[in-house]
Design an enzyme around this catalytic site. Sequence first.
Site, short mmCIF file in Angstrom:
data_model
loop_
_atom_site.label_atom_id
_atom_site.label_comp_id
_atom_site.label_asym_id
_atom_site.label_seq_id
_atom_site.Cartn_x
_atom_site.Cartn_y
_atom_site.Cartn_z
N THR A 1 0.85 -1.19 0.00
CA THR A 1 0.00 0.00 0.00
C THR A 1 0.88 1.24 0.00
O THR A 1 1.95 1.24 0.62
CB THR A 1 -0.94 0.01 1.22
OG1 THR A 1 -1.77 1.18 1.18
CG2 THR A 1 -0.16 -0.01 2.53
N HIS B 1 2.28 -11.64 14.15
CA HIS B 1 3.33 -12.25 14.98
C HIS B 1 3.02 -13.72 15.32
O HIS B 1 3.90 -14.44 15.79
CB HIS B 1 3.48 -11.45 16.28
CG HIS B 1 4.87 -11.48 16.83
ND1 HIS B 1 5.84 -12.38 16.38
CD2 HIS B 1 5.49 -10.74 17.79
CE1 HIS B 1 6.96 -12.17 17.04
NE2 HIS B 1 6.78 -11.19 17.91
#
Length: 427
Positions: free
Chosen positions: A336, A388
Amino acid sequence: MKIEVKVPSPGESITQVQLANWLVEDGEYVEKDQEIAEIDSDKATLSISADADGKIDISVEAGETIDVGTTIASIDTEAEGKPKVKAEVKVKVETEIESKNEAKHEVKEKPSPAKEIKGKTDKSSMMHISPLAQKLMQENNVSEADLIEFFKSVRVSKKDVGFYIENKDKSIVSTPQSATNWGGTRDTSRTKMSTLRMKLAERLVSVKNETAMLTTFNEVNMTPIMEIRKQYKDIFKEKHGVGLGFMSFFAKAVTEALQHFPQINAMIDGDEIINYDYADIGVAVSAPKGLVVPVIRNAETMSLAQIENSIKELAIKARDNKITLDDMKGGTFTITNGGVFGSMLSTPIINPPQSAILGMHNIVERPIAVNGKVEIHPIMYVALSYDHRIVDGKDSVGVLVKIKELLENPIKMIIPGNDPYAKLLDI
């Protein structure tokens, strides 16, 4: 014979859509395969085409949320006629900044009232007026030019026409919020969220709640890429028919880096991890209806020219609301670019079920240390948000460093092993 116009299914699991806009008027003669309406799903904006020639009878107003399969109009195939030529009002708006920083908009061209017939002009209209609003205009002898002068707007609804009829004889009226002169009143307005916007909001919240998202940052010296663009952009455009932008360099660097860090190019499916042996790169695009993420398939096999052409094609489709579900399906990694809007730094949100997203930002000349000396270079801050649960900190930092290295030394993108000297020395 009357043929029903029903809402098609945009895709699996989608049961409701929003009728975004009618592209024809009630009672207008339409041709087969002519686009007559647009619908918003939770994935994209799609168009509906006429199945036959005939006169259309609209039964559902734009803005309503309806079920897939609902009849929204019918076409009388026995009616005779010709498609109407959409009228056009050419309005040139010029903004002048005065000493008090106030903007004044002036209409430069206005069609002669003598040429206006039942609210239309002899030229094609750039305004988007709903069929019911058109009908109300004709009943009250209101022209498009009147509305332009009154509202200073390019989108007129039935409510707007009614507002004009009630206030046209008043010397001072309260202008709608879309007018140029903002503020000074206590008015409020409500606009129903589009299906696409509601789904986007839902997905963004779910990402925050269902992933262990973290972001790591770095900076890239854009001097090498800018020098390449400066030297070859004209030749590149002449040969390939497309400009040489920054996104293709970033997409290429990402595909090279993903080979070294496969966990970044993976996703969680229940209690399993799915790894991909290819790179389908999603490119976030700001479309009129909201953010969409079309996908470049097998970007790892593409040259910069092929990537640029793919980006251009997808961006045009998104701008024109022609993007399809197939264009947005899949994707293993997303890029992006908030820099086009002036963003210096941000924490992009992961595009689920992907595991990571790269955020680009604006390029600003900054002082940096180069070989013990302070030099001014064009610098871009980059950010990598990652899940994560599947990506360790070592891999997240490592892939961003690899992307930085490839961008600051672009020749490594075409050398196996990414070390030209090792290739030269065969070591």
